[in-house]
Write a protein that holds these residues in place. Structure first.
Motif, short mmCIF file in Angstrom:
data_model
loop_
_atom_site.label_atom_id
_atom_site.label_comp_id
_atom_site.label_asym_id
_atom_site.label_seq_id
_atom_site.Cartn_x
_atom_site.Cartn_y
_atom_site.Cartn_z
N ALA A 74 -30.16 -12.06 -81.03
CA ALA A 74 -30.01 -12.75 -79.74
C ALA A 74 -28.75 -12.29 -79.04
O ALA A 74 -28.75 -11.98 -77.84
N ASP A 75 -27.66 -12.22 -79.78
CA ASP A 75 -26.40 -11.70 -79.23
C ASP A 75 -26.58 -10.29 -78.68
O ASP A 75 -26.18 -9.97 -77.57
N ALA A 76 -27.19 -9.43 -79.49
CA ALA A 76 -27.33 -8.03 -79.11
C ALA A 76 -28.14 -7.88 -77.83
O ALA A 76 -27.88 -6.99 -77.02
N LEU A 77 -29.11 -8.77 -77.63
CA LEU A 77 -29.97 -8.66 -76.45
C LEU A 77 -29.42 -9.40 -75.23
O LEU A 77 -29.81 -9.11 -74.10
N SER A 78 -28.51 -10.34 -75.46
CA SER A 78 -28.11 -11.23 -74.37
C SER A 78 -27.27 -10.53 -73.31
O SER A 78 -27.53 -10.67 -72.12
N ASP A 79 -26.28 -9.78 -73.74
CA ASP A 79 -25.35 -9.24 -72.76
C ASP A 79 -25.64 -7.78 -72.40
O ASP A 79 -24.77 -6.93 -72.41
N ALA A 132 -39.17 -19.21 -84.69
CA ALA A 132 -38.23 -19.05 -83.58
C ALA A 132 -37.74 -17.61 -83.52
O ALA A 132 -37.62 -17.03 -82.43
N TYR A 133 -37.48 -17.04 -84.68
CA TYR A 133 -37.00 -15.65 -84.69
C TYR A 133 -38.11 -14.69 -84.23
O TYR A 133 -37.87 -13.77 -83.44
N GLU A 134 -39.30 -14.93 -84.71
CA GLU A 134 -40.43 -14.10 -84.27
C GLU A 134 -40.63 -14.19 -82.76
O GLU A 134 -40.92 -13.19 -82.10
N ALA A 135 -40.44 -15.39 -82.25
CA ALA A 135 -40.63 -15.58 -80.80
C ALA A 135 -39.62 -14.78 -79.99
O ALA A 135 -39.91 -14.29 -78.90
N LEU A 136 -38.41 -14.67 -80.54
CA LEU A 136 -37.38 -13.89 -79.86
C LEU A 136 -37.83 -12.43 -79.68
O LEU A 136 -37.73 -11.86 -78.60
#
Lengths: 202, 202
Positions: A74-79, A132-136
């Motif tokens: 999530a971090d890697a994709l967020s910014d 939840a992780y799969e959904a990401l």
DNA sequence: GTATCTACCTAACGTTTGTTAGAAGTATTT
DNA sequence: AAATACTTCTAACAAACGTTAGGTAGATAC
């Protein structure tokens, strides 16, 4: 500033870390409460001050394992800037997953290794965080698809299973002495994005 | 014609098959001699007429697991016409591996699941057959490379690790009720060969 | 200075573990 | 029919298992 960490919390963490490492190396049934305790310089009975059972330790280890890798990706994709290339977004996600899996803590690797051999009720208690992780990933891949970056015959769900599977499998052979995680991430990203064959067969 | 199979051989096979299935489902330490025996309608003591120890059963299960997948892939690659497309050779190998892993017997899947969590000495006793199987793939991929079919920046060893890893990981989620193995093989072959992204980034 | 709380230890419980020795049943051979 | 092999069973062993009850040492509170 609240940096105080109680003795209890320190012990809890030590127990969970030890358990994660040992579960990863020897499987769930292959690790006794006595071995976990020994690993944190305690006696087996003391573990029950912090946890009610071996199953509870297992459950927490499994959940933390997914939460860590989820947070990393999530971090890697967020910014990422809006105009980032598809392959660079992919590289970030791949790199995030691999770092969480192969670096520092054993929670994620323990989950990958033992999830399927753990009692079914405990697998179920891990389902929410897993989904939840799969959904990401699913969201990320569907966005790629809708933006026209994926081949027409590639469906996001199959791709996600293959992709995460390929990443998780590195656990079986990766050795930090023989290469950097970031190089590994680059190689994987390259093949996943462009394929291995020079000629295209579509 | 010699189709006679002795009672001993039948029992041995039954024990090994039961052990493979149970090891795969619950891990090595998670399966007792009594459970293996129960699974073949025997008593625990009787197993020692055919095997000297639980470790010996494990060793044989692991070796058979690799031998089966090796034979499947060797077969798939052996009778290909000279002018077969690279992607079709790949598809054959991928399909062979997946069928051996996901179909019929549990030996190969047991190996994939538990290899890293068994005692080191037993891992070592499985090394020879493993290396032979790896060499089969390595040879195949090097031939592709030398014939100019692989991208320049793809090295056969890394590719092999990623490829077999991705295939093995299907074990964690594949369900024969939700799709055919041959379709799965096609999807994997397609992504491995052509990549997932439409634009090329080389 | 006494009492309370915290974090761990000791010692034991009933069960399950891998393994063994010897008996018992079933085929096969003589 | 007797003798010999083959295969499985029963019953037990010491060790290790998850877990529990009750005790103990050190810190904190009154």
């Amino acid at each position: 500033m609240q940096t105080e960490i109680s003795q209890t919390d320190k012990s809890r963490d030590r127990i969970l870390s030890s358990a994660a490492l040992l579960f990863c190396e020897h499987g769930y049934a292959g690790v006794s409460m006595r071995k976990i305790a020994e690993n944190c310089e305690m006696k087996a009975g003391s573990l029950y001050y912090h946890f009610t059972s071996k199953d509870q330790i297992l459950t927490e280890v499994l959940n933390i394992g997914i939460q860590k890798v989820h947070a990393a990706v999530a971090d890697a994709l967020s910014d990422t800037p809006k105009d980032t290339l598809a392959i660079d977004k992919l590289r970030r996600a791949v790199s995030g997953h691999l770092h969480a899996l192969l670096e520092n803590s054993s929670f994620t690797s323990a989950n990958v290794r033992i999830f399927r051999q753990v009692p079914e009720e405990i697998q179920l208690s891990n389902l929410d965080v897993r989904r939840a992780y799969e959904a990401l990933w699913e969201k990320f891949l569907i966005e790629l698809k809708e933006a026209g970056h994926l081949h027409a015959n590639v469906d996001p769900r199959s791709l996600r299973l293959m992709l995460i599977g390929a990443l998780n499998a590195t656990l079986e052979w990766f050795d930090p002495k023989l290469g950097e995680i970031s190089e590994l991430a680059d190689r994987y990203t390259n093949i996943l994005a462009n394929g291995m064959l020079r000629e295209r067969n579509l």
